[in-house]
Design a protein around this motif. Structure first.
Motif, PDB file in Angstrom:
ATOM      1  N   LEU A  27      17.772 -23.606 -16.343  1.00  0.00           N
ATOM      2  CA  LEU A  27      19.055 -23.580 -17.026  1.00  0.00           C
ATOM      3  C   LEU A  27      19.717 -24.949 -16.962  1.00  0.00           C
ATOM      4  O   LEU A  27      20.321 -25.422 -17.939  1.00  0.00           O
ATOM      5  CB  LEU A  27      19.962 -22.532 -16.357  1.00  0.00           C
ATOM      6  CG  LEU A  27      21.226 -22.151 -17.099  1.00  0.00           C
ATOM      7  CD1 LEU A  27      20.904 -21.562 -18.470  1.00  0.00           C
ATOM      8  CD2 LEU A  27      22.058 -21.171 -16.285  1.00  0.00           C
ATOM      9  N   GLU A  28      19.563 -25.628 -15.815  1.00  0.00           N
ATOM     10  CA  GLU A  28      20.202 -26.936 -15.628  1.00  0.00           C
ATOM     11  C   GLU A  28      19.551 -28.019 -16.487  1.00  0.00           C
ATOM     12  O   GLU A  28      20.168 -29.057 -16.741  1.00  0.00           O
ATOM     13  CB  GLU A  28      20.189 -27.331 -14.148  1.00  0.00           C
ATOM     14  CG  GLU A  28      18.806 -27.534 -13.513  1.00  0.00           C
ATOM     15  CD  GLU A  28      18.203 -26.233 -12.993  1.00  0.00           C
ATOM     16  OE1 GLU A  28      18.564 -25.164 -13.501  1.00  0.00           O
ATOM     17  OE2 GLU A  28      17.347 -26.313 -12.095  1.00  0.00           O
ATOM     18  N   THR A 112      22.383 -16.149 -11.628  1.00  0.00           N
ATOM     19  CA  THR A 112      23.251 -17.018 -10.810  1.00  0.00           C
ATOM     20  C   THR A 112      24.631 -17.199 -11.446  1.00  0.00           C
ATOM     21  O   THR A 112      25.585 -17.538 -10.754  1.00  0.00           O
ATOM     22  CB  THR A 112      22.623 -18.413 -10.586  1.00  0.00           C
ATOM     23  OG1 THR A 112      22.522 -19.083 -11.852  1.00  0.00           O
ATOM     24  CG2 THR A 112      21.250 -18.315  -9.966  1.00  0.00           C
ATOM     25  N   PHE A 115      28.111 -15.260 -10.445  1.00  0.00           N
ATOM     26  CA  PHE A 115      29.008 -15.688  -9.368  1.00  0.00           C
ATOM     27  C   PHE A 115      30.181 -16.522  -9.872  1.00  0.00           C
ATOM     28  O   PHE A 115      31.176 -16.691  -9.194  1.00  0.00           O
ATOM     29  CB  PHE A 115      28.228 -16.494  -8.312  1.00  0.00           C
ATOM     30  CG  PHE A 115      27.164 -15.696  -7.631  1.00  0.00           C
ATOM     31  CD1 PHE A 115      27.505 -14.670  -6.757  1.00  0.00           C
ATOM     32  CD2 PHE A 115      25.820 -15.954  -7.854  1.00  0.00           C
ATOM     33  CE1 PHE A 115      26.529 -13.929  -6.117  1.00  0.00           C
ATOM     34  CE2 PHE A 115      24.841 -15.207  -7.221  1.00  0.00           C
ATOM     35  CZ  PHE A 115      25.186 -14.197  -6.356  1.00  0.00           C
ATOM     36  N   ARG A 116      30.022 -17.093 -11.070  1.00  0.00           N
ATOM     37  CA  ARG A 116      31.091 -17.960 -11.560  1.00  0.00           C
ATOM     38  C   ARG A 116      31.675 -17.472 -12.891  1.00  0.00           C
ATOM     39  O   ARG A 116      32.681 -17.983 -13.340  1.00  0.00           O
ATOM     40  CB  ARG A 116      30.563 -19.394 -11.737  1.00  0.00           C
ATOM     41  CG  ARG A 116      30.790 -20.264 -10.511  1.00  0.00           C
ATOM     42  CD  ARG A 116      29.918 -21.478 -10.564  1.00  0.00           C
ATOM     43  NE  ARG A 116      28.496 -21.112 -10.525  1.00  0.00           N
ATOM     44  CZ  ARG A 116      27.587 -21.549 -11.374  1.00  0.00           C
ATOM     45  NH1 ARG A 116      27.932 -22.376 -12.337  1.00  0.00           N
ATOM     46  NH2 ARG A 116      26.329 -21.151 -11.275  1.00  0.00           N
TER      47      ARG A 116
ATOM     48  N   GLU B  25      30.304 -25.078  -8.441  1.00  0.00           N
ATOM     49  CA  GLU B  25      29.934 -25.524  -9.789  1.00  0.00           C
ATOM     50  C   GLU B  25      28.527 -25.102 -10.232  1.00  0.00           C
ATOM     51  O   GLU B  25      28.113 -25.425 -11.353  1.00  0.00           O
ATOM     52  CB  GLU B  25      30.043 -27.052  -9.871  1.00  0.00           C
ATOM     53  CG  GLU B  25      31.353 -27.605  -9.324  1.00  0.00           C
ATOM     54  CD  GLU B  25      32.155 -28.299 -10.396  1.00  0.00           C
ATOM     55  OE1 GLU B  25      31.936 -28.029 -11.591  1.00  0.00           O
ATOM     56  OE2 GLU B  25      32.997 -29.131 -10.025  1.00  0.00           O
ATOM     57  N   GLY B  26      27.807 -24.481  -9.332  1.00  0.00           N
ATOM     58  CA  GLY B  26      26.434 -24.125  -9.677  1.00  0.00           C
ATOM     59  C   GLY B  26      25.529 -25.338  -9.513  1.00  0.00           C
ATOM     60  O   GLY B  26      26.000 -26.468  -9.472  1.00  0.00           O
ATOM     61  N   LEU B  27      24.247 -25.078  -9.437  1.00  0.00           N
ATOM     62  CA  LEU B  27      23.284 -26.167  -9.276  1.00  0.00           C
ATOM     63  C   LEU B  27      23.359 -27.111 -10.474  1.00  0.00           C
ATOM     64  O   LEU B  27      23.298 -28.335 -10.333  1.00  0.00           O
ATOM     65  CB  LEU B  27      21.870 -25.588  -9.160  1.00  0.00           C
ATOM     66  CG  LEU B  27      20.771 -26.528  -8.705  1.00  0.00           C
ATOM     67  CD1 LEU B  27      21.074 -27.107  -7.337  1.00  0.00           C
ATOM     68  CD2 LEU B  27      19.429 -25.836  -8.685  1.00  0.00           C
ATOM     69  N   GLU B  28      23.551 -26.529 -11.666  1.00  0.00           N
ATOM     70  CA  GLU B  28      23.587 -27.341 -12.882  1.00  0.00           C
ATOM     71  C   GLU B  28      24.856 -28.193 -12.982  1.00  0.00           C
ATOM     72  O   GLU B  28      24.884 -29.190 -13.690  1.00  0.00           O
ATOM     73  CB  GLU B  28      23.415 -26.459 -14.129  1.00  0.00           C
ATOM     74  CG  GLU B  28      24.532 -25.455 -14.380  1.00  0.00           C
ATOM     75  CD  GLU B  28      24.335 -24.145 -13.626  1.00  0.00           C
ATOM     76  OE1 GLU B  28      23.663 -24.138 -12.593  1.00  0.00           O
ATOM     77  OE2 GLU B  28      24.886 -23.119 -14.079  1.00  0.00           O
ATOM     78  N   GLY B 104      25.021 -16.576  -1.239  1.00  0.00           N
ATOM     79  CA  GLY B 104      24.192 -16.112  -2.342  1.00  0.00           C
ATOM     80  C   GLY B 104      24.176 -17.051  -3.527  1.00  0.00           C
ATOM     81  O   GLY B 104      23.134 -17.262  -4.151  1.00  0.00           O
ATOM     82  N   ARG B 105      25.301 -17.631  -3.844  1.00  0.00           N
ATOM     83  CA  ARG B 105      25.365 -18.537  -5.004  1.00  0.00           C
ATOM     84  C   ARG B 105      24.371 -19.670  -4.898  1.00  0.00           C
ATOM     85  O   ARG B 105      23.730 -20.051  -5.856  1.00  0.00           O
ATOM     86  CB  ARG B 105      26.773 -19.135  -5.104  1.00  0.00           C
ATOM     87  CG  ARG B 105      27.792 -18.047  -5.343  1.00  0.00           C
ATOM     88  CD  ARG B 105      29.167 -18.631  -5.370  1.00  0.00           C
ATOM     89  NE  ARG B 105      30.109 -17.642  -4.888  1.00  0.00           N
ATOM     90  CZ  ARG B 105      31.399 -17.619  -5.163  1.00  0.00           C
ATOM     91  NH1 ARG B 105      31.916 -18.595  -5.897  1.00  0.00           N
ATOM     92  NH2 ARG B 105      32.180 -16.683  -4.697  1.00  0.00           N
ATOM     93  N   SER B 109      20.344 -19.898  -6.707  1.00  0.00           N
ATOM     94  CA  SER B 109      20.117 -21.121  -7.500  1.00  0.00           C
ATOM     95  C   SER B 109      18.843 -21.809  -7.032  1.00  0.00           C
ATOM     96  O   SER B 109      18.035 -22.268  -7.837  1.00  0.00           O
ATOM     97  CB  SER B 109      21.304 -22.081  -7.365  1.00  0.00           C
ATOM     98  OG  SER B 109      22.385 -21.643  -8.163  1.00  0.00           O
TER      99      SER B 109
END
Lengths: 200, 200, 200, 200
Positions: A27-28, A112, A115-116, B25-28, B104-105, B109
């Motif tokens: 996704l990234e 994922t 979560f956001r 912010e997530g991995l991305e 978990g977030r 990821s």
DNA sequence: GATGAATGAGTATTCATTCAT
DNA sequence: CATGAATGAATACTCATTCAT
């Protein structure tokens, strides 16, 4: 009635390419620029169909959830007898066909986002609610037919979903197709036994 | 001679900030620039400790897996009696403390990387192999003490891991802390019963 | 339909600015950011026309070689008599107009690339092959007219090219415009004499 | 008297690595960071010996010019008779050994600096002035011995330098070792003949 | 419906350099 | 004499997006 909107066709086409791009790059790594290059069009044309990338991701999740749902339901259509139906259900749940590996790559990436993004979470919840509803129905029917012993069909359905998802999650780490199939059979039998004897 | 190395301290500090950035912010969305701003340093200093972002992600996964491992083992140190130990184990596995939501977030990821990075997959495998080994040991011990009935401890450990991970995965979609705890108790009791009666 | 392409115009415009930037800052100092600032545009627009800086350098060399070629050929168009033509050729070769100093800065910077880039070398070879071909032709024509004595026109052309390039190379070190012109006349006369008497 | 400064040794060592780095990456690719990595030291240590990169480049040019000078002069030491000396000189000038290709890569990169750095130009001028001086001396000596006919030894030396540099410049474009040697012999013979008969 | 120009902020990474130890 | 922390500006390049045609 009337022919299918060209816009809808195009949007689907884009989502399919987006899906495969995520498989390859995550996704990234799945940018609109890469996507447009892969499709041989301009990224500005992409934005014509999906005003923002966010829109595209949301549409992808909707599409993915539909895919997920549509993969399960047809498995039940054919068989008529309760015995055959319940067998079919648990056969399907622990078969490699249930979720092939490629699918998982996109599925967990989208996961994922729950979560956001509350919208994404809601969509996942909706899908699993439908999944739960169907399992509930099948479990009740099988229990009524005396095939299994169940005190709380809803709770049993929740447990079954957890087991299936856990099985897939864990097997994907091991990533061994052979083990996947062998373990699938073991889990399937285990689940069958527990349901027959009653999950207390 | 020369200046004292801060590598060990600084790298850990960076990983902790990286970890929290991914939560937000997530991995991305976790870029080196954002990370450096959050730490109040230049991004070039970041590259002094992690030559590439890839290195940082790899280190994060190693650190995360260690965290994951170290969270489980200490739970067994205190108790001595076999009864207490097995109770502690399954208590721990289905408690919200086992994995809090924030964790978990990042965890999922990183999980998605196993599909594209063999090194990441290997690290996950290693961690789960250790997890499996410990569960095996506890299950065998509990079986020897006559607390549970188990024919194949290794297989039982695999099943237990799947159940735990599936439970967490599914509950995170529902995202209801109350349901998480209530369901945790239900799953815990179910597992206990099944092990006591023997998972066939 | 679609918007009118500015590619041809814009690319040329960029190359011209790039050319002058290299004169001022050298190849090593000519960055895409500086170039975009100088043009009053975003560097991202630059990448729209040249996907990579490498592409830009390659295009510059092609353009430069064309410039180099196009500067020589027109000098021969006007005159008709063999006498006038040969005079014009050697006049041109040793005149400051042949290569003005500004040109040299870019020319030699690009020249250094022949050692690491086979494509650049091939482009230089092509240009000098054409240069050689033209000189060959002129030398043969002048020899046929009895103006000069030449046994091997091809070899004489090679010698002439070497002399011209060596003259320019050396005079650029001295960097004295006066000396450049004075020496140019001396070299021109010398070459004329040697060709008249025969370069053995 | 006394042992050689360790600083001088270290500086030389650095210059040698810098020289080879430029061969591989060009002047534009030769950074202090890469240089320090190649030497297995910190770039801060590099700055201990050369306060700025500019200093390093200047030192490189001084060193390079000395190399250039020192390669020519020793060739004349051994022979005593005027005939042998002049032969040796022109043999040397057009031999591949005079400048091997590796050398050229650095030499022309530094040459481009004469357009923007007056100090570099001055150093090049000094070197070529010495080169010119030596050639003048040899030409005069050979003329006195009646071996060659020369009216203006200084001018002849300038011409000779131009020819040599032009020969090298042009041959490097062709980059054919065989042609380099063959053409070297042709140019050498040509020059010899012209000097014998008198360069008018 | 589609192209291509253009923007503006952002990416990871490299650079030369300084300074404390 | 040398290390390693730290800086601050710069690098080539990518991103999502807008808009004119």
């Amino acid at each position: 009635m009337g022919r299918k909107s060209l816009v809808a066709v195009r949007r689907l086409e884009i989502l399919e390419h987006f899906y495969h791009l995520i498989i390859e790059e995550g996704l990234e790594g799945a940018s609109t620029v890469k996507l447009s290059r892969r499709m041989g069009i301009r990224s500005s044309l992409l934005m014509h169909y999906f005003p923002t990338k966010e829109d595209m991701i949301q549409a992808l999740i909707v599409w993915l959830m539909e895919l997920y749902e549509n993969r399960f339901l047809p498995m039940l259509e054919e068989k008529q007898s309760p015995e055959a139906r319940f067998e079919t259900v648990i056969d399907a749940l622990f078969s490699p066909a249930w979720e092939n590996l490629a699918d998982g790559r996109v599925f967990y990436s989208c996961y994922t986002l729950i979560f956001r993004d509350e919208g994404v979470r809601a969509r996942f919840q909706q899908t699993f609610a439908r999944f739960h509803e169907h399992l509930c129905h099948e479990i009740t029917r099988a229990a009524d037919a005396g095939l299994i012993k169940v005190s709380d069909p809803s709770q049993s359905a929740h447990i079954l979903i957890s087991w299936v998802e856990g099985f897939n999650f864990y097997q994907r780490i091991l990533a061994d197709q052979e083990s996947f199939e062998a373990q699938g059979k073991i889990f399937r039998r285990l689940v069958e036994n527990l349901f027959r004897e009653g999950v207390h």
